[in-house]
Design a protein around this motif. Structure first.
Motif, PDB file in Angstrom:
ATOM      1  N   ALA A 132      -3.342  -0.485  -9.034  1.00  0.00           N
ATOM      2  CA  ALA A 132      -2.259   0.056  -8.219  1.00  0.00           C
ATOM      3  C   ALA A 132      -1.563  -1.042  -7.424  1.00  0.00           C
ATOM      4  O   ALA A 132      -0.328  -1.095  -7.356  1.00  0.00           O
ATOM      5  CB  ALA A 132      -2.797   1.132  -7.282  1.00  0.00           C
ATOM      6  N   LYS A 133      -2.338  -1.932  -6.844  1.00  0.00           N
ATOM      7  CA  LYS A 133      -1.746  -3.005  -6.032  1.00  0.00           C
ATOM      8  C   LYS A 133      -0.994  -4.001  -6.912  1.00  0.00           C
ATOM      9  O   LYS A 133       0.071  -4.509  -6.524  1.00  0.00           O
ATOM     10  CB  LYS A 133      -2.808  -3.700  -5.196  1.00  0.00           C
ATOM     11  CG  LYS A 133      -3.349  -2.827  -4.071  1.00  0.00           C
ATOM     12  CD  LYS A 133      -4.086  -3.630  -3.022  1.00  0.00           C
ATOM     13  CE  LYS A 133      -4.458  -2.751  -1.835  1.00  0.00           C
ATOM     14  NZ  LYS A 133      -5.014  -3.523  -0.718  1.00  0.00           N
ATOM     15  N   TYR A 142      -4.698   5.559 -10.914  1.00  0.00           N
ATOM     16  CA  TYR A 142      -4.918   4.116 -11.018  1.00  0.00           C
ATOM     17  C   TYR A 142      -6.031   3.698 -10.063  1.00  0.00           C
ATOM     18  O   TYR A 142      -6.164   4.257  -8.961  1.00  0.00           O
ATOM     19  CB  TYR A 142      -3.657   3.351 -10.623  1.00  0.00           C
ATOM     20  CG  TYR A 142      -2.541   3.343 -11.634  1.00  0.00           C
ATOM     21  CD1 TYR A 142      -2.158   2.165 -12.265  1.00  0.00           C
ATOM     22  CD2 TYR A 142      -1.841   4.510 -11.951  1.00  0.00           C
ATOM     23  CE1 TYR A 142      -1.109   2.145 -13.177  1.00  0.00           C
ATOM     24  CE2 TYR A 142      -0.797   4.499 -12.860  1.00  0.00           C
ATOM     25  CZ  TYR A 142      -0.440   3.315 -13.467  1.00  0.00           C
ATOM     26  OH  TYR A 142       0.598   3.298 -14.367  1.00  0.00           O
ATOM     27  N   ASN A 143      -6.827   2.682 -10.468  1.00  0.00           N
ATOM     28  CA  ASN A 143      -7.773   2.148  -9.502  1.00  0.00           C
ATOM     29  C   ASN A 143      -7.024   1.240  -8.529  1.00  0.00           C
ATOM     30  O   ASN A 143      -5.857   0.896  -8.738  1.00  0.00           O
ATOM     31  CB  ASN A 143      -8.941   1.410 -10.188  1.00  0.00           C
ATOM     32  CG  ASN A 143      -8.503   0.171 -10.958  1.00  0.00           C
ATOM     33  OD1 ASN A 143      -7.685  -0.626 -10.485  1.00  0.00           O
ATOM     34  ND2 ASN A 143      -9.062  -0.012 -12.149  1.00  0.00           N
ATOM     35  N   THR A 144      -7.690   0.843  -7.456  1.00  0.00           N
ATOM     36  CA  THR A 144      -7.016   0.110  -6.381  1.00  0.00           C
ATOM     37  C   THR A 144      -6.393  -1.192  -6.856  1.00  0.00           C
ATOM     38  O   THR A 144      -5.241  -1.507  -6.526  1.00  0.00           O
ATOM     39  CB  THR A 144      -8.004  -0.168  -5.241  1.00  0.00           C
ATOM     40  OG1 THR A 144      -8.486   1.086  -4.736  1.00  0.00           O
ATOM     41  CG2 THR A 144      -7.325  -0.930  -4.105  1.00  0.00           C
ATOM     42  N   ALA A 148       1.423   1.566  -3.637  1.00  0.00           N
ATOM     43  CA  ALA A 148       0.170   1.759  -4.370  1.00  0.00           C
ATOM     44  C   ALA A 148      -0.419   3.151  -4.176  1.00  0.00           C
ATOM     45  O   ALA A 148      -1.090   3.673  -5.072  1.00  0.00           O
ATOM     46  CB  ALA A 148      -0.844   0.700  -3.954  1.00  0.00           C
ATOM     47  N   VAL A 149      -0.170   3.766  -3.020  1.00  0.00           N
ATOM     48  CA  VAL A 149      -0.785   5.066  -2.747  1.00  0.00           C
ATOM     49  C   VAL A 149      -0.331   6.109  -3.770  1.00  0.00           C
ATOM     50  O   VAL A 149      -1.109   6.991  -4.159  1.00  0.00           O
ATOM     51  CB  VAL A 149      -0.466   5.531  -1.300  1.00  0.00           C
ATOM     52  CG1 VAL A 149       1.002   5.878  -1.122  1.00  0.00           C
ATOM     53  CG2 VAL A 149      -1.349   6.708  -0.905  1.00  0.00           C
ATOM     54  N   ASP A 180       0.815  -1.207   0.000  1.00  0.00           N
ATOM     55  CA  ASP A 180       0.000   0.000   0.000  1.00  0.00           C
ATOM     56  C   ASP A 180       0.856   1.268   0.000  1.00  0.00           C
ATOM     57  O   ASP A 180       0.424   2.308  -0.507  1.00  0.00           O
ATOM     58  CB  ASP A 180      -0.947  -0.007   1.191  1.00  0.00           C
ATOM     59  CG  ASP A 180      -2.054  -1.038   1.041  1.00  0.00           C
ATOM     60  OD1 ASP A 180      -2.338  -1.432  -0.104  1.00  0.00           O
ATOM     61  OD2 ASP A 180      -2.621  -1.478   2.063  1.00  0.00           O
ATOM     62  N   ASN A 210      -2.428   5.489  -6.811  1.00  0.00           N
ATOM     63  CA  ASN A 210      -3.786   5.984  -6.606  1.00  0.00           C
ATOM     64  C   ASN A 210      -3.863   7.482  -6.895  1.00  0.00           C
ATOM     65  O   ASN A 210      -4.807   7.962  -7.537  1.00  0.00           O
ATOM     66  CB  ASN A 210      -4.248   5.718  -5.170  1.00  0.00           C
ATOM     67  CG  ASN A 210      -4.451   4.246  -4.873  1.00  0.00           C
ATOM     68  OD1 ASN A 210      -4.143   3.778  -3.770  1.00  0.00           O
ATOM     69  ND2 ASN A 210      -4.965   3.477  -5.837  1.00  0.00           N
TER      70      ASN A 210
END
Length: 241
Positions: free
Chosen positions: A135-136, A130-132, A122-123, A119, A126
């Motif tokens: 991103a992950k 990017y969608n979750t 990924a943040v 995360d 985001n």
């Protein structure tokens, strides 16, 4: 300093970082301090370059100017074949420019303590739209690439110094920038971990044709750089190859 085991940098291509006659001062009159004086340098795809100099020589100021965080007083700057400064900023949204072109790595990893490794990477994605799920997925790919995928669920407090710095590098690479600016990226690491981090930066430079510019005082990694630029009193004095 050249290492014969390395691939030759892709110097036939245009520089990713091109700085020409850049100056920066603070204050005026008797209180004026010239932090940068007519600095010119180039960093090409595939190169890992160091900025050395005593405290107050202008290293971090130059990094902040190249990173479009601090505005110079004059000069010319091109990043990834786009002129971004020519006596004034040529982009109105510098935040977007940084997001598109530049990854930042610092001495302190600055990971968010309440997010796990995935995360934390990924943040950034985001924020870029990017969608979750996307991103992950990208975050895990980067953690695997940097050989820390087995720690993807770990919280920052449970990471070693070297692991945390690799997660920070993954975050810096999240938006696929081709310019990486690093401020003392190995100062908090022992010799072995510092070597691992520099090997990873070398891997990024060569495989992604990125340009890496690092401020450092860390003598144990001097042999890992293609070139070493020396700053003294705001002037670029010499370059070792």
């Amino acid at each position: 300093m050249n290492n014969p085991a390395r691939k030759e940098p892709l110097v036939q291509k245009k520089p990713l970082v091109h700085v020409r006659d850049v100056s920066k001062h603070f204050g005026e009159g008797e209180t004026r301090v010239d932090a940068l004086r007519d600095v010119s340098l180039e960093v090409h795809p595939g190169q890992v370059v160091a900025l050395l100099g005593p405290s107050g020589s202008g290293k971090t100021t130059l990094l902040n100017v190249v990173g479009c965080i601090m505005e110079p007083n004059n000069g010319w700057i091109s990043l990834d074949d786009e002129v971004v400064y020519d006596g004034r900023w040529l982009r109105s949204d510098l935040r977007k420019l940084r997001l598109e072109k530049i990854g930042f790595i610092f001495q302190a990893h600055n990971l968010l303590p309440f997010l796990n490794s995935t995360d934390n990477v990924a943040v950034v994605l985001n924020l870029a739209g990017y969608n979750t799920a996307e991103a992950k997925k990208r975050a895990v790919e980067l953690l695997d690439y940097l050989e820390v995928g087995h720690r993807k669920e770990a919280m920052p407090a449970n990471l070693s110094g070297g692991e945390a710095q690799r997660v920070a590098i993954a975050r810096a690479l999240a938006n696929r920038p081709r310019i990486i600016l690093a401020d003392e990226p190995t100062a908090a690491l022992d010799s072995q971990r510092a070597g691992i981090v520099m090997d990873l930066l070398r891997k990024v430079a060569e495989e992604q044709e990125a340009a890496i510019l690092a401020v450092t005082h860390d003598e144990k990694i001097f042999d890992r750089f293609d070139h070493i630029f020396h700053l003294r009193d705001g002037r670029l004095e010499t370059e070792n190859a």
